[in-house]
Scaffold this motif. Sequence first.
Motif, PDB file in Angstrom:
ATOM      1  N   ARG A  74       0.842  -1.193   0.000  1.00  9.88           N
ATOM      2  CA  ARG A  74       0.000   0.000   0.000  1.00  9.88           C
ATOM      3  C   ARG A  74       0.878   1.243   0.000  1.00  9.88           C
ATOM      4  N   ASN A  75       0.706   2.055  -1.028  1.00 10.88           N
ATOM      5  CA  ASN A  75       1.529   3.248  -1.141  1.00 10.88           C
ATOM      6  C   ASN A  75       1.143   4.333  -0.156  1.00 10.88           C
ATOM      7  N   LYS A  76      -0.059   4.227   0.461  1.00  8.87           N
ATOM      8  CA  LYS A  76      -0.522   5.267   1.362  1.00  8.87           C
ATOM      9  C   LYS A  76       0.100   5.143   2.750  1.00  8.87           C
ATOM     10  N   THR A  77       0.894   4.121   2.977  1.00 14.48           N
ATOM     11  CA  THR A  77       1.484   3.909   4.287  1.00 14.48           C
ATOM     12  C   THR A  77       2.428   5.052   4.641  1.00 14.48           C
ATOM     13  N   PRO A  78       2.250   5.737   5.769  1.00 17.24           N
ATOM     14  CA  PRO A  78       3.193   6.777   6.172  1.00 17.24           C
ATOM     15  C   PRO A  78       4.582   6.184   6.416  1.00 17.24           C
ATOM     16  N   THR A 158      -5.656  -5.371  19.651  1.00 14.17           N
ATOM     17  CA  THR A 158      -5.745  -4.914  18.262  1.00 14.17           C
ATOM     18  C   THR A 158      -6.958  -4.008  18.092  1.00 14.17           C
ATOM     19  N   ILE A 159      -6.801  -2.957  17.282  1.00 16.29           N
ATOM     20  CA  ILE A 159      -7.918  -2.098  16.909  1.00 16.29           C
ATOM     21  C   ILE A 159      -7.976  -2.032  15.388  1.00 16.29           C
ATOM     22  N   ARG A 160      -9.098  -2.425  14.822  1.00 18.87           N
ATOM     23  CA  ARG A 160      -9.281  -2.385  13.366  1.00 18.87           C
ATOM     24  C   ARG A 160      -9.797  -1.012  12.953  1.00 18.87           C
ATOM     25  N   VAL A 161      -9.132  -0.399  11.999  1.00 17.31           N
ATOM     26  CA  VAL A 161      -9.495   0.939  11.542  1.00 17.31           C
ATOM     27  C   VAL A 161      -9.351   1.005  10.029  1.00 17.31           C
ATOM     28  N   ASP A 162      -9.910   2.096   9.445  1.00 12.61           N
ATOM     29  CA  ASP A 162      -9.729   2.303   8.017  1.00 12.61           C
ATOM     30  C   ASP A 162      -8.524   3.230   7.794  1.00 12.61           C
ATOM     31  N   GLN A 163      -8.406   3.756   6.569  1.00 12.28           N
ATOM     32  CA  GLN A 163      -7.251   4.575   6.222  1.00 12.28           C
ATOM     33  C   GLN A 163      -7.514   6.066   6.423  1.00 12.28           C
ATOM     34  N   GLY A 164      -8.429   6.427   7.334  1.00 13.93           N
ATOM     35  CA  GLY A 164      -8.713   7.832   7.598  1.00 13.93           C
ATOM     36  C   GLY A 164      -7.509   8.562   8.158  1.00 13.93           C
ATOM     37  N   SER A 165      -7.464   9.880   7.942  1.00 19.36           N
ATOM     38  CA  SER A 165      -6.299  10.672   8.341  1.00 19.36           C
ATOM     39  C   SER A 165      -6.062  10.629   9.845  1.00 19.36           C
ATOM     40  N   GLU A 166      -7.142  10.530  10.644  1.00 23.30           N
ATOM     41  CA  GLU A 166      -6.978  10.470  12.099  1.00 23.30           C
ATOM     42  C   GLU A 166      -6.322   9.160  12.536  1.00 23.30           C
ATOM     43  N   PHE A 167      -6.566   8.104  11.773  1.00 28.73           N
ATOM     44  CA  PHE A 167      -6.080   6.785  12.160  1.00 28.73           C
ATOM     45  C   PHE A 167      -4.668   6.494  11.644  1.00 28.73           C
ATOM     46  N   VAL A 168      -4.275   7.117  10.546  1.00 32.76           N
ATOM     47  CA  VAL A 168      -2.935   6.876  10.001  1.00 32.76           C
ATOM     48  C   VAL A 168      -1.921   7.871  10.535  1.00 32.76           C
ATOM     49  N   SER A 169      -2.327   8.726  11.464  1.00 37.11           N
ATOM     50  CA  SER A 169      -1.448   9.769  11.969  1.00 37.11           C
ATOM     51  C   SER A 169      -0.322   9.190  12.814  1.00 37.11           C
ATOM     52  N   ARG A 170       0.757   9.938  12.922  1.00 35.68           N
ATOM     53  CA  ARG A 170       1.891   9.530  13.746  1.00 35.68           C
ATOM     54  C   ARG A 170       1.519   9.562  15.222  1.00 35.68           C
ATOM     55  N   ASP A 171       0.643  10.492  15.606  1.00 36.08           N
ATOM     56  CA  ASP A 171       0.240  10.582  17.011  1.00 36.08           C
ATOM     57  C   ASP A 171      -0.419   9.291  17.478  1.00 36.08           C
ATOM     58  N   LEU A 183      -2.559  -1.510  15.381  1.00 36.88           N
ATOM     59  CA  LEU A 183      -3.572  -0.904  14.514  1.00 36.88           C
ATOM     60  C   LEU A 183      -3.686  -1.744  13.251  1.00 36.88           C
ATOM     61  N   ASP A 184      -4.821  -2.373  13.057  1.00 33.53           N
ATOM     62  CA  ASP A 184      -5.057  -3.273  11.929  1.00 33.53           C
ATOM     63  C   ASP A 184      -5.846  -2.510  10.870  1.00 33.53           C
ATOM     64  N   PHE A 185      -5.180  -2.124   9.782  1.00 38.63           N
ATOM     65  CA  PHE A 185      -5.787  -1.251   8.778  1.00 38.63           C
ATOM     66  C   PHE A 185      -6.517  -2.046   7.701  1.00 38.63           C
ATOM     67  N   SER A 186      -7.697  -1.553   7.330  1.00 44.93           N
ATOM     68  CA  SER A 186      -8.452  -2.131   6.225  1.00 44.93           C
ATOM     69  C   SER A 186      -7.823  -1.725   4.900  1.00 44.93           C
ATOM     70  N   ARG A 187      -8.075  -2.521   3.874  1.00 41.22           N
ATOM     71  CA  ARG A 187      -7.627  -2.158   2.540  1.00 41.22           C
ATOM     72  C   ARG A 187      -8.484  -1.020   2.000  1.00 41.22           C
ATOM     73  N   PRO A 188      -7.902  -0.070   1.291  1.00 42.61           N
ATOM     74  CA  PRO A 188      -8.690   1.035   0.734  1.00 42.61           C
ATOM     75  C   PRO A 188      -9.819   0.521  -0.155  1.00 42.61           C
ATOM     76  N   GLY A 189     -11.026   1.039   0.050  1.00 50.23           N
ATOM     77  CA  GLY A 189     -12.168   0.646  -0.754  1.00 50.23           C
ATOM     78  C   GLY A 189     -12.742  -0.703  -0.406  1.00 50.23           C
ATOM     79  N   LYS A 190     -12.379  -1.266   0.758  1.00 49.15           N
ATOM     80  CA  LYS A 190     -12.865  -2.584   1.175  1.00 49.15           C
ATOM     81  C   LYS A 190     -13.535  -2.471   2.544  1.00 49.15           C
TER      82      LYS A 190
END
Length: 258
Positions: A74-78, A158-171, A183-190
Amino acid sequence: MRRTCQVLRAERSSYHYKGRRRSQAALMERIKEIAATRIRYGYRRIHVLLRREGWAINQKRVYRLYKALGLQLRNKTPKRRVKANLREDRCPAVRSNETWAMDFVHDQLATGTKIRVLTIVDTFSRYAPAIVPRFSFRAPDVIEVLERVGAEIGLPRTIRVDQGSEFVSRDLDLWAYQRDVTLDFSRPGKPTDNAFIESLNGKFRAECLSAHWFMTLDDAARKCEAWRRDYNEVRPHSSIGNKPPIELMDRSVADGPH
């Protein structure tokens, strides 16, 4: 068949040909195993490892199977996201407070002012630890809610989250690292990757958001909290034997930390 091949100007040998390609099952399984343990490896590095193990294959075949298995990175990974689980087969939770799911729901006040509601659900018991409306949410706001809930019932692994800006933040990633939470991230669009929170959000919208007018933010908070308590303590859930979620929570979790 002869006449057809003659009309189409095709060789009969091509019609009779049967492929001799060997099964790719073992190779595909090995690619999945490498990708699961080395989540930041693309198909090129996986090809190198396979060649070291003795697989006589070229890079094109590895790429084709890698893509067919849906293992693209995933290219969106910080750049810095240490506690992210980006590509690993999920296992269902076997006890309460092991895995949570988290998301946002959008709504508005009677005046038209937009609000966002943070929803959290335990994937094993279906217990909702928090449903919090605010005008806006940033990563520190999400952390504040998680800290409050964690002080009441503890934090999950574990916490499952999507790729929202609040969830992918460094904080949030730093907070998860300090609390040993993945943090268990969902695939974009899934959205089906986070089906538990989608189910909660659907019930929440049908039974609370669509059933009430919210005059102020405090009014929204009171009504959301009332619905959350009814959802946890009264509402029967067919997925857990028509019991309320509070009955499946571990006693130590339901009573709060000691």
